[in-house]
Scaffold this active site. Structure first.
Site, PDB file in Angstrom:
ATOM      1  N   ASN A 211       1.348  -0.974   4.102  1.00 17.86           N
ATOM      2  CA  ASN A 211       0.521  -1.792   5.265  1.00 17.86           C
ATOM      3  C   ASN A 211      -0.700  -0.879   5.091  1.00 17.86           C
ATOM      4  O   ASN A 211      -1.791  -1.482   5.344  1.00 17.86           O
ATOM      5  CB  ASN A 211       1.145  -1.587   6.371  1.00 17.86           C
ATOM      6  CG  ASN A 211       2.261  -2.568   6.475  1.00 17.86           C
ATOM      7  OD1 ASN A 211       2.317  -3.484   5.717  1.00 17.86           O
ATOM      8  ND2 ASN A 211       2.852  -2.524   7.954  1.00 17.86           N
TER       9      ASN A 211
ATOM     10  N   HIS B 202      11.800   1.579   6.619  1.00 14.22           N
ATOM     11  CA  HIS B 202      11.046   0.180   6.759  1.00 14.22           C
ATOM     12  C   HIS B 202      11.351  -0.905   5.582  1.00 14.22           C
ATOM     13  O   HIS B 202      10.948  -0.680   4.644  1.00 14.22           O
ATOM     14  CB  HIS B 202       9.612   0.747   6.653  1.00 14.22           C
ATOM     15  CG  HIS B 202       8.685  -0.625   6.857  1.00 14.22           C
ATOM     16  ND1 HIS B 202       7.600  -0.568   6.365  1.00 14.22           N
ATOM     17  CD2 HIS B 202       8.561  -1.549   7.822  1.00 14.22           C
ATOM     18  CE1 HIS B 202       6.850  -1.459   7.013  1.00 14.22           C
ATOM     19  NE2 HIS B 202       7.552  -2.051   7.973  1.00 14.22           N
TER      20      HIS B 202
ATOM     21  N   SER C 160       6.908  -0.541  11.832  1.00 15.33           N
ATOM     22  CA  SER C 160       5.850  -0.814  10.785  1.00 15.33           C
ATOM     23  C   SER C 160       4.735   0.042  11.118  1.00 15.33           C
ATOM     24  O   SER C 160       3.904   0.360  10.271  1.00 15.33           O
ATOM     25  CB  SER C 160       5.485  -2.225  10.487  1.00 15.33           C
ATOM     26  OG  SER C 160       6.367  -2.969  10.867  1.00 15.33           O
TER      27      SER C 160
ATOM     28  N   GLU D  20      10.710   1.607   2.410  1.00 16.59           N
ATOM     29  CA  GLU D  20       9.812   2.755   2.644  1.00 16.59           C
ATOM     30  C   GLU D  20      10.838   3.805   3.559  1.00 16.59           C
ATOM     31  O   GLU D  20      10.945   3.430   4.526  1.00 16.59           O
ATOM     32  CB  GLU D  20       8.611   2.398   3.522  1.00 16.59           C
ATOM     33  CG  GLU D  20       7.639   1.674   2.494  1.00 16.59           C
ATOM     34  CD  GLU D  20       6.339   1.277   3.115  1.00 16.59           C
ATOM     35  OE1 GLU D  20       5.202   1.277   2.482  1.00 16.59           O
ATOM     36  OE2 GLU D  20       6.245   0.817   4.307  1.00 16.59           O
TER      37      GLU D  20
END
Ligand SMILES: NC(=O)c1ccc[n+]([C@@H]2O[C@H](COP(=O)([O-])OP(=O)(O)OC[C@H]3O[C@@H](n4cnc5c(N)ncnc54)[C@H](O)[C@@H]3O)[C@@H](O)[C@H]2O)c1
Length: 587
Positions: free
Chosen positions: A495, A445, A424, A457
């Site tokens: 994120n 991801h 991440s 992702e």
């Protein structure tokens, strides 16, 4: 105080919604617009919205007619003279609002309250232009007003407590949930929302990801009802510019400085849905339907992943188990490698348990479950990856450990195999550089829980080949996921947008401006998020959140990403969220 008649100033995006909400709850509503055309446009907007509610069965035909019969429009201020409360919803310009307050004040009965729906201007600046500053307050509805249940009640230093109570009762009477805030630009929800939206525009502007991928990321990765760019189109880019500008003037921090692209679109007349074009193009002005341009997104044929038959999963934690389950469910043969025999059996048991739940819920048959389980092989041997077409690494988030495994995988996996990481926050390029096949290394991801969350992702480093990116992208699609592509930058899409916002919410709590409950309620009810930022951080874990924020800060060195001291202190104290029964909340 008994309220019978509500006045609304301005019948644009917000004024029309507020008029509708009040009329639906039985109030007589008179709105005032600048000319007859705007009155007609306002009435048309309300009618369209009420018709839609009727079509969707939210109200019946009688309620629809009754609602519309309670609303009238005018261009004359004096027609508001019998109103018990007037809610101003005209453009976000202080002088314009002050003039309106001055014009209105002498006409209204003595007991009337005057409220502003401003998102960012100081309410006190309007209050002092009237002869009744103690009866002036902010009543901040959210867009779309008929849907969003939050209303921020903003009290200035002179707002009377009894007025605040009357306003609270009024807001509750129209079915909304009030949260009380001090008179500070942005109040609670916008002060947290707008820097996040601005950040999304910067991400688009920098060419980091496409508008569709940014929006899909936040919808499918975080469960938001809309992506940030689609939301900006709904809010209106002119309103957005004014709101950010007002916040910037108050706080002088670059996170509030409107991203240049907002100004450019606004100058071109692309104001969002209301003008038929903003970040997206709509079928017509006012429509919510995006015009199909056919040009967006990465076009990858399914065949790009047709050489992938066997998938290796490295790890035995939550993510590894979830990914193995997803892959087997899509018919792939999977080999999951864990460190010990016990971990192997725990992982297989976890996968079986999750599949059994799917059977219970009627999502798969007993036979399908057996067939799926038969596709997963558990092992402690890395050599078992020697016939895999892709290996997805999902072990602890520590660079040294991952590097070590990538070196080993490089010697074990077949020459054609792709090596993917579900990290991440670590740079995928570091992992690629540890191998002799950097062009075959990419990020993949997944989101937790992997069997549920739709987003993946696909992270392309500066060395990832197009073929590899296409193969990982197509594989994600075959696993029933929605892939988005982005370069290898800290936080990727989701994120990088989510954690600064969580950090910012922590700062707001730390400043004493709002309680954790108020912050979370405001974001849930004002923005439709499934969960408030502080409750979410408690679930993610405050240690994990802090680590992601630190990575972002290291990457960008922008004060917006600097970890909030309170977050560091909670982690130091061992209050890591739900897992330790205490974080922002006590469990
Ligand atoms: N758009 C949002 O998502 C949102 C959400 C919450 C609050 N707000 C705030 O609500 C207010 C209105 O924003 P909007 O998005 O509805 O703007 P808008 O541009 O859609 O509507 C404003 C309307 O006010 C009318 N108007 C202008 N001057 C007037 C006057 N003197 N008297 C009566 N009408 C007048 C205009 O003709 C227009 O129809 C702003 O303060 C904004 O910050 C907006």
């Amino acid at each position: 105080m008994a309220i019978e008649t509500v006045g609304v100033l301005g019948c644009g995006t917000m004024g029309s919604g507020i008029s509708e909400v009040c009329a639906r709850h039985g109030y007589r509503v008179i709105f005032r617009e600048i000319d007859d055309d705007q009155v007609a446009a306002g009435l048309a907007r309300i009618t369209q919205s009420v018709d839609r509610a009727a079509e969707r069965g939210k109200i019946d035909a009688a309620e629809r007619d009754a609602t519309l019969s309670r609303i009238s429009g005018t261009t004359t201020f004096a027609d508001l003279k019998e109103c018990d409360i007037v809610i101003e919803a005209i453009p976000e310009h202080l002088e314009l609002k002050q003039e309106a307050f001055q014009a209105l004040d002498p006409l209204l009965p003595e007991h009337a309250m005057i409220a502003t729906n401003t998102s960012s201007l100081p309410v006190i600046e309007m209050a002092v232009k009237t002869t009744r500053p103690s009866r002036v307050l902010g009543v901040h509805f959210f867009n779309p007003a008929p849907v969003m249940s939050l209303v921020e009640l903003v009290k200035t230093v002179v707002t009377d407590e009894a007025v605040l109570n009357d306003a609270r009762a009024f807001v509750e009477s129209v079915g909304k949930t009030p949260v009380i805030c001090q008179d500070r630009a942005g109040f609670i929800a916008n002060l947290l929302l707008f820097p996040y939206l601005n950040n999304a525009v910067r991400m688009l502007e920098s060419g980091f990801a496409s508008r569709e991928d940014i929006d899909a990321g936040m919808v499918m990765g975080c469960g938001h009802p809309m992506g940030p760019l689609a939301l900006l189109d709904l809010i209106g880019l002119d309103s957005t510019y004014e709101i950010l500008d007002a916040m910037y003037r108050q706080f002088r921090e670059t996170m509030y400085a409107p991203s240049p692209l907002i100004k450019q679109l606004m100058t071109a007349g692309f104001l969002g849905r209301k003008s038929g074009r903003g970040f997206y193009e709509y079928e017509e002005a006012g429509s919510s339907r995006v015009k199909e341009t056919g040009s967006h997104g990465r076009h990858v044929p399914d065949t790009a992943a047709s050489h992938i038959r066997k998938i290796g999963v490295l790890g035995s934690g939550t993510m590894a188990n979830g990914i193995a389950e997803v892959a087997a469910k899509s018919g792939y043969s999977v080999v999951l490698r864990a460190r010990s025999k016990q971990r192997v059996s725990e992982s297989l048991a976890a996968i079986e348990k999750s599949l059994a739940k799917a059977v219970q819920r009627g999502k798969m048959t007993e036979d399908q479950m057996k067939a799926t389980i038969a596709l997963v092989d558990g092992t402690t041997e890395l050599d078992a990856f020697s016939d895999c077409d892709i290996v997805i690494e999902a072990i602890a988030e520590e660079l040294e450990i991952k590097l070590d495994y990538f070196r080993q995988l490089d010697t074990i996996a077949p020459r054609h195999a792709i090596l993917a990481s579900t990290t991440s926050s670590l740079p995928v390029i570091s992992l690629a550089a540890a191998t002799e096949r950097p062009e075959q290394v990419a990020g993949m991801h997944f989101f937790n829980p992997a069997p549920v969350m739709k987003l993946v992702e696909v992270v392309k480093t500066v060395r990832t080949s197009e073929e590899t990116a296409d193969a990982v992208f197509a594989l994600a699609g075959k696993l029933g996921k929605h892939p988005v592509v982005c370069p290898d930058r800290a936080g990727f899409i989701v994120n990088a947008l989510l954690f600064p916002y969580i950090n910012d919410a922590t700062r707001m709590l730390e400043s004493g401006y709002a309680t954790a409950e108020d912050v979370d309620t405001a974001m849930k009810l004002g923005c439709g998020h499934p969960m408030g930022p502080l409750a979410l951080a408690d679930i993610v874990g405050l240690d994990v959140s802090l680590q992601i924020i630190q990575t972002l800060y290291q990457e960008f060195r922008d004060p917006y990403y600097a970890p909030a001291p309170m977050l560091e202190h909670l982690v130091t104290a061992g209050f890591l969220g739900r897992k330790t029964k205490r974080g922002f909340y006590t469990y």
